[in-house]
Write an enzyme that holds these catalytic residues in place. Structure first.
Site, PDB file in Angstrom:
ATOM      1  N   HIS A 433       0.758  -1.137   0.010  1.00  0.00           N
ATOM      2  CA  HIS A 433       0.160   0.116  -0.054  1.00  0.00           C
ATOM      3  C   HIS A 433       0.880   1.078   0.158  1.00  0.00           C
ATOM      4  O   HIS A 433       0.747   2.214  -0.767  1.00  0.00           O
ATOM      5  CB  HIS A 433      -0.701  -0.129   1.319  1.00  0.00           C
ATOM      6  CG  HIS A 433      -1.736   1.222   1.233  1.00  0.00           C
ATOM      7  ND1 HIS A 433      -1.335   2.223   2.279  1.00  0.00           N
ATOM      8  CD2 HIS A 433      -2.836   1.568   0.799  1.00  0.00           C
ATOM      9  CE1 HIS A 433      -2.270   3.330   2.041  1.00  0.00           C
ATOM     10  NE2 HIS A 433      -3.023   2.833   1.155  1.00  0.00           N
ATOM     11  N   CYS A 764      35.123   2.762 -24.840  1.00  0.00           N
ATOM     12  CA  CYS A 764      34.410   3.019 -23.454  1.00  0.00           C
ATOM     13  C   CYS A 764      35.488   3.601 -22.653  1.00  0.00           C
ATOM     14  O   CYS A 764      36.443   3.347 -22.149  1.00  0.00           O
ATOM     15  CB  CYS A 764      34.274   1.414 -22.963  1.00  0.00           C
ATOM     16  SG  CYS A 764      35.598   0.290 -22.853  1.00  0.00           S
TER      17      CYS A 764
END
Length: 814
Positions: A433, A764
């Site tokens: 919830h 990279c």
């Protein structure tokens, strides 16, 4: 009777069975019932198990109010309603509920409900156990989730209890949180009716149950199913009373009959809700024995079955709506028959409403002491004074802008949740919830912290960060942060591929929304260090370990694994698979483990298997380990994980990259070792790349390009080894520069050879992002791809786009 007459007659029925209703009947039976009927009629024939039942209609609710003559009374009670005054809200809500609970059911309504229940008894046996759930007629609208606003009653049986539960459901249309919610959403209290679902119970009290989403609830990633669950009846998972097990499944390859369980996380599951024959309550919570808590609530086949049903349900509702419609579902396993069931489904109302062309990143700028951690919800940051509330009686003390710290929330807490700057709970998972409401409200929430109410004191200033991946942190003090907003509209695609450097699987789904051409560097080290934590040889030689402390740690981490090495394979496979899934079908290049010996020694149990080296940076690392007699058994586990990802999960977009490969002979030995372990280059389109980070890789580029499918330039190590500079030394840091002509000469040379041999080549590293002139050099040399850290990819994409436009005009690019 004509169709029109039949339709009119249905509007004045007290009872409609699931096989009589569909999704168009929300005005008659509410969202929950309409959806159950829709699925019962259309999806049971597709193999989805839905327990049968009937709806007490919204007409019955209005009929009760009219015959009891209490509508005007309710309007009078609500005349001076002030939802911001909690005493006022509580008083008005109590009076309205009392009026409805005190109303006498008209005999004809009572008779219709009991007649339907007796029909269920004929189907399932006398005193059939049912779930009695509220179903409001404004439920599940695209911009409002009414989930949890009204009541649910479980294990209800017998005439008296069925009628009593129905009366309480009708009254629950006016719970404090439901009144407050309708006021916020500007719904008229009397334009909404309440229907009731009376559904055969699934005996999950003897097994397990939970919640499932056909979209990732945190990032909005569409290709994953998220399943949460715990032992017993499902209310504990929905309410957040337990920390549940969590599973992610990848939809695209599941369709192709693969087994793509991307991750499995064991929850604490301390309690379970079961049937009760004691006292007034038909259900009760009991403790779960530790042995059961250490096991997953469902097996892999059941995880995949639920995920398949999630796709069937999502597909049905999407076709019906004419647009993508992700779903929020509740599931249950019957402990008597072993069957799985779907007991509820409604549209997901947060991520499906997001504008995917607008990126919003919360970035933490400060550092502080971590008070507690848990599962992050919302990817945002909130700050404020903490307010610890352990009891709903104290919620009136809460002030706007404070951080709510509590054990768990339920819908009664919603009036104060909407004025909180953040929420922190001891219990609950990503589908509880507190998580659902905080997402809808757009505030950060950290759930499942275990001891937040003990570790955080009222009045303490705190920073709640959900912007650092799946682990949420509550920091001591108010830390600085910034919100970075990016509009992706009009961002042009570049000819040079713009790929990402990634390490953390937990951020992969979110980062997949960045403009990208895949992942140029996915590092295994992060997965091993953060998720596995154990040296692979310590797992393979567990019984022979001398270190008792390490042995105890391994035993704790590998709960549920008889063969300890399987833990390494599974965790590594799940981490790699999550990275692969996030960017599927784009290439994801995974670099094999590249720890240095001192870093390996820091893993649990590592000291017994690692040598002491004077210079680990250029010692026993990368390729040199994989074929070595002292390590190749551990390397076989890496291969097994990659094989599982590509073959079993179907993520064949995963490419493999070899780091620190010094010689051609080493390259051949590693490829042979991989092949022995089921990773044969070329089979199932497996491509194997090599890092170009050693001068020998450049000097022998011709030869390396004959045995590998591509190069990725590791400019950090290459610069270090070309210039003879320790990149970690401040004394010579002024010499370290990848733009040095010697380094550029090396890069220029290897690009030329790769292009000649039609071998893919990328880079990279930070260099292209930090130095526009270096990026210009790489693009002008014709490099295929740049692989960048996520925080620089948009900036660099814009810069490269301008460069390419410039080269196009001057025809400068090679």
């Amino acid at each position: 009777m004509s169709k029109k007459a039949k339709k009119a007659a249905r509007k004045e029925k007290f009872i409609l069975w699931f096989d009589e209703i569909g999704i168009e009947d929300v005005p008659l039976v509410g969202g929950k019932n309409a959806s159950l009927g829709e699925m019962y009629q259309n999806l049971t024939k597709k193999g989805v198990n839905i327990p049968n039942g009937f709806a007490v209609t919204a007409y019955a609710y209005h009929y009760l109010l009219d015959h009891a003559g209490i509508k005007d009374d309710i309007q009078d009670i609500l005349k001076d309603l002030d939802t911001h005054d909690l005493d006022n809200l509580s008083e008005r809500g109590h009076k309205v509920r009392s009026a409805i609970l005190g109303a006498t059911f008209p005999p004809e309504l009572e008779e219709a409900i009991l007649e339907a229940y007796h029909k269920m008894e004929k189907m399932y046996g006398n005193d059939v156990d049912t779930a009695v759930r509220s179903s409001a007629t404004a439920e599940d609208l695209p911009d409002a989730s009414f989930a949890g606003q009204q009541e649910t009653y479980l294990n209800i049986k017998g005439d008296f209890h069925i009628l009593d539960a129905c009366r309480r459901c009708f009254a629950s249309l006016f719970t404090n949180r439901a009144i407050s919610y309708r006021e916020d959403k500007k719904f008229d209290h009397f334009s909404i009716g309440l229907s009731i679902a009376v559904q055969k119970m699934v005996r999950s009290d003897l097994a397990s149950s939970g919640v499932m989403f056909s979209i990732d609830t945190e990032s909005g990633f569409r290709d994953a199913v998220l399943i949460n669950g715990a032992y017993g009846l499902g209310e504990n998972v929905v309410q957040g009373a337990v920390n549940p097990d969590e599973f992610y499944v990848f939809k695209p390859t599941l369709k192709g009959k693969k087994r793509p369980i991307l991750s499995k996380k064991l929850g604490a599951k301390k309690i379970k809700m079961i049937y009760s024959n004691e006292g007034k309550s038909p259900v009760k919570n009991i403790k779960v024995p530790q042995k059961e808590r250490d096991n997953f609530i469902i097996n892999d086949d059941e995880v995949l079955q639920l995920a398949k049903w999630a796709m069937v349900i999502e597909d049905h509702y999407s076709k019906k709506a004419g647009y993508f419609k992700p779903m929020d579902m509740e599931w249950a396993k019957d402990g008597k028959t072993g069957e799985l069931f779907i007991v509820q489904a409604r549209p997901e109302t947060v991520q499906s409403q997001k504008d995917l062309t607008q990126l919003e990143d919360f970035v933490l700028k400060g550092k502080g002491k971590v008070l507690v951690t848990g599962a992050s919800v919302g990817a945002r940051i909130g700050v404020g004074k903490a307010r610890v509330i352990k009891d709903t009686a104290k919620i009136k003390e809460f002030k706007k802008g404070e951080v709510l710290v509590t054990d768990m929330t339920d819908p009664d807490w919603e009036p104060i949740m909407k004025i909180a700057s953040a929420i922190v709970t001891n219990r609950g998972g990503r589908t509880c919830h507190a998580a659902i409401i905080s997402r809808e409200l757009g505030i950060p929430c950290v759930v499942g912290c275990n001891d937040a109410t003990d570790k955080i004191k009222t009045g303490k200033k705190v920073t709640v960060s959900c912007a650092e991946g799946e682990c949420g942190h509550v920091y001591d003090g108010i830390l600085k942060y910034e919100i970075q907003k990016t509009d992706l509209k009009g961002l042009k695609k570049t000819k040079t591929k713009m790929m990402l450097n990634l390490a953390s699987p937990e951020q992969a789904f979110t980062q997949s929304f960045l403009p990208n051409d895949g992942v140029g560097l996915a590092r295994e080290e992060f997965i091993i260090n953060s998720y596995i934590k154990i040296h692979p040889l310590a797992l393979l030689n567990f019984t022979k370990l001398k270190d008792k402390k390490a042995k105890a740690q391994i035993k704790e981490l590998t709960k549920g694994y008889k063969n300890k090495a399987d833990y390494f394979v599974d965790k590594l496979a799940q981490g790699i698979a999550t990275l692969g899934a996030a960017f599927y079908p784009k290439d994801v290049i995974v670099r094999l483990s590249d720890f240095k010996s001192n870093e390996y020694a820091n893993l649990i149990g590592g000291e017994e298997f690692e040598p002491e080296e004077d210079n680990p940076m250029i010692g026993w690392r990368g390729a040199s380990r994989y074929y070595d007699e002292n390590y190749k058994a551990a390397f076989a586990l890496e291969c097994e994980a990659l094989k599982k990802v590509r073959n079993e999960m179907g993520l064949d977009n995963i490419k493999v990259m070899i780091p620190f490969c010094r010689t051609i002979e080493e390259g051949k030995k590693v490829l042979k070792e991989m092949s022995k372990n089921g990773l044969k280059q070329g089979k199932n389109n497996l491509e194997v790349y090599v890092m170009c980070e050693i001068p020998s890789n450049v000097i022998l580029a011709e030869e390396f390009s004959q045995i590998f499918d591509g190069f990725s330039i590791g400019s950090n190590d290459l610069t270090q080894l070309v210039l003879g500079v320790d990149r970690d030394s401040e004394l010579v840091s002024h010499v370290y520069d990848e733009r040095n002509e010697a380094v550029k000469s090396m890069i220029r040379s290897v690009i030329k050879v790769a292009k000649k041999n039609k071998c893919k080549i990328g880079i990279c590293g930070q260099g292209p992002s930090d130095f526009p002139d270096f990026a210009e050099f790489l693009v002008s040399e014709g490099i295929d791809s740049l692989s960048l850290n996520p925080d620089t990819v948009i900036k660099t994409t814009l810069a490269i786009g301008k460069l390419e436009e410039k080269f196009k005009k001057s025809k400068k690019r090679k």
